[in-house]
Design a protein around this motif. Structure first.
Motif, mmCIF file in Angstrom:
data_model
loop_
_atom_site.group_PDB
_atom_site.id
_atom_site.type_symbol
_atom_site.label_atom_id
_atom_site.label_comp_id
_atom_site.label_asym_id
_atom_site.label_seq_id
_atom_site.Cartn_x
_atom_site.Cartn_y
_atom_site.Cartn_z
ATOM 1 N N ARG A 179 1.084 -0.956 0.587
ATOM 2 C CA ARG A 179 -0.320 0.033 0.238
ATOM 3 C C ARG A 179 0.886 1.478 -0.075
ATOM 4 N NH1 ARG A 179 -5.662 0.342 0.871
ATOM 5 N NH2 ARG A 179 -6.612 -1.248 0.977
ATOM 6 N N GLU A 180 1.683 1.341 0.645
ATOM 7 C CA GLU A 180 2.548 2.435 1.151
ATOM 8 C C GLU A 180 3.696 2.623 -0.403
ATOM 9 O OE1 GLU A 180 6.430 3.796 2.942
ATOM 10 O OE2 GLU A 180 5.384 2.132 4.738
ATOM 11 N N ARG A 181 4.000 1.675 -1.434
ATOM 12 C CA ARG A 181 4.351 1.667 -2.628
ATOM 13 C C ARG A 181 3.436 1.838 -3.981
ATOM 14 N NH1 ARG A 181 8.157 -3.394 -4.081
ATOM 15 N NH2 ARG A 181 8.978 -1.927 -5.334
ATOM 16 N N ALA A 182 2.559 1.540 -2.979
ATOM 17 C CA ALA A 182 1.226 1.684 -4.403
ATOM 18 C C ALA A 182 1.181 0.741 -5.333
ATOM 19 C CB ALA A 182 1.797 3.414 -4.858
ATOM 20 N N ILE A 183 1.136 -0.424 -4.981
ATOM 21 C CA ILE A 183 1.582 -1.555 -5.087
ATOM 22 C C ILE A 183 -0.043 -1.910 -5.552
ATOM 23 C CG2 ILE A 183 2.631 -4.038 -6.084
ATOM 24 C CD1 ILE A 183 4.815 -1.897 -5.972
ATOM 25 N N ILE A 184 -0.173 -2.029 -7.820
ATOM 26 C CA ILE A 184 -1.873 -2.355 -7.437
ATOM 27 C C ILE A 184 -1.931 -3.479 -8.928
ATOM 28 C CG2 ILE A 184 -2.061 -0.125 -6.763
ATOM 29 C CD1 ILE A 184 -2.566 1.474 -9.072
ATOM 30 N N VAL A 185 -3.103 -3.472 -9.171
ATOM 31 C CA VAL A 185 -3.330 -3.792 -10.731
ATOM 32 C C VAL A 185 -4.026 -3.332 -11.263
ATOM 33 C CG1 VAL A 185 -4.294 -6.421 -11.698
ATOM 34 C CG2 VAL A 185 -3.672 -6.494 -10.279
ATOM 35 N N HIS A 186 -3.088 -2.387 -12.709
ATOM 36 C CA HIS A 186 -3.868 -2.312 -13.332
ATOM 37 C C HIS A 186 -3.806 -2.149 -14.915
ATOM 38 C CE1 HIS A 186 -0.194 0.461 -14.358
ATOM 39 N NE2 HIS A 186 0.249 0.333 -13.302
ATOM 40 N N GLY A 187 -4.265 -0.838 -15.728
ATOM 41 C CA GLY A 187 -4.241 -1.474 -17.396
ATOM 42 C C GLY A 187 -2.754 -0.614 -17.740
ATOM 43 N N ALA A 188 -2.060 -0.880 -18.755
ATOM 44 C CA ALA A 188 -1.030 0.123 -19.134
ATOM 45 C C ALA A 188 -0.436 -0.416 -20.930
ATOM 46 C CB ALA A 188 0.510 -0.185 -18.754
ATOM 47 N N ASP A 189 -0.320 0.590 -21.510
ATOM 48 C CA ASP A 189 0.023 0.538 -22.675
ATOM 49 C C ASP A 189 1.208 -0.072 -23.299
ATOM 50 O OD1 ASP A 189 -1.821 2.425 -23.550
ATOM 51 O OD2 ASP A 189 -0.512 4.303 -23.057
ATOM 52 N N VAL A 211 -1.326 -4.908 -16.837
ATOM 53 C CA VAL A 211 -1.702 -5.931 -17.983
ATOM 54 C C VAL A 211 -2.498 -4.968 -19.454
ATOM 55 C CG1 VAL A 211 -3.020 -7.581 -15.540
ATOM 56 C CG2 VAL A 211 -4.533 -5.642 -16.723
ATOM 57 N N ALA A 212 -2.696 -5.609 -19.556
ATOM 58 C CA ALA A 212 -3.147 -5.094 -20.694
ATOM 59 C C ALA A 212 -4.310 -3.645 -20.880
ATOM 60 C CB ALA A 212 -3.644 -6.298 -22.527
ATOM 61 N N HIS A 213 -4.741 -3.350 -21.468
ATOM 62 C CA HIS A 213 -6.574 -2.851 -21.263
ATOM 63 C C HIS A 213 -7.373 -3.445 -21.342
ATOM 64 C CE1 HIS A 213 -4.083 1.567 -20.369
ATOM 65 N NE2 HIS A 213 -4.115 1.441 -21.645
#
Length: 233
Positions: A179-189, A211-213
């Protein structure tokens, strides 16, 4: 803890079908025809509780998509972190031994056993030469490295920079600063198929599971809250 229970959570559904046997057809009399059919009895069964000790007749990952060590460690994590992993219908695994261009993010159906494959990135600090292979891992802020271990999904969110995402809570000393490092699952080009086709590998994140959008909307909904994401190398 006994990893032999891979059985269920080594579980997918194994169907056993009987064979019909040809035999002489009996003579049906008029009297026999007048006998009403026996009523069909329905037996109520309690709902099945999904745990890592489910019966061993239902193979998990029947195609062998997931490396055995990764699966075993994930099953152990379900038991170790049972207080945080409240949803046992599916879990998510990441195999950081694999090349970034390969499908190495797995959604494992804990009811039916099927495995869905996707792609995900690793952190630039884990692969400073951008070889496509993660080589080192850290829980240190600003290391830009990926972290291994068990995470609990903490629900869908939306950030100013990364947009729609799934929050993660690290459950071990190797990732408890997620959480402190803002490690999340998100989409990216840089996780999209077009980038892979052009570069031959995915780009690198700051430690997030990008992951892919086109994969993100369904993944974001299905990950939800209280499910295991387990990453290992």
């Amino acid at each position: 803890m006994r990893l032999a229970r891979r059985g269920f959570i080594l579980g997918g559904a194994a169907l056993v079908s009987g064979c019909a046997t040809a035999a002489a057809r009996p003579v049906v009399t008029a009297a026999a025809q007048q006998v009403p059919p026996a009523p069909t009895l329905q037996v109520d069964r309690p709902p099945e509780i999904i745990t890592s000790q489910l019966n061993s007749t239902r193979p998990l990952d029947p195609r062998g998509s997931v490396r055995k060590e990764l699966m075993d460690r994930a099953l152990a994590a379900l038991d170790i972190h049972e207080g945080k992993i409240t949803q046992r219908d599916r879990m998510y695994l990441v195999d950081f031994k694999k090349f970034s261009g390969d499908e190495r993010l797995y959604e494992v159906d804990l009811h039916g056993g099927a495995v869905t494959l996707m792609r995900t990135t690793h952190g630039r600090g884990s692969d400073p030469s951008h070889t496509g292979f993660a080589q080192q891992f850290s829980n240190t802020p600003d290391s830009y490295m990926s972290s291994v271990g068990a995470y609990a999904t903490a629900g869908a969110s939306h950030g100013a920079q990364q947009g729609p995402n799934v929050l993660l809570d690290g459950l071990e000393y190797t990732n408890n600063l997620a959480r402190e490092r803002a490690i999340i699952v998100h989409g990216a080009d840089y996780a999209d198929p077009a980038f892979l086709a052009r570069e031959g590998k995915l780009g690198r994140s700051y430690g997030c599971f990008s992951v892919a959008h086109h994969d993100l909307p369904a993944l974001r909904e299905r990950m939800g809250e209280g499910r295991l994401l387990f990453a290992w190398a």
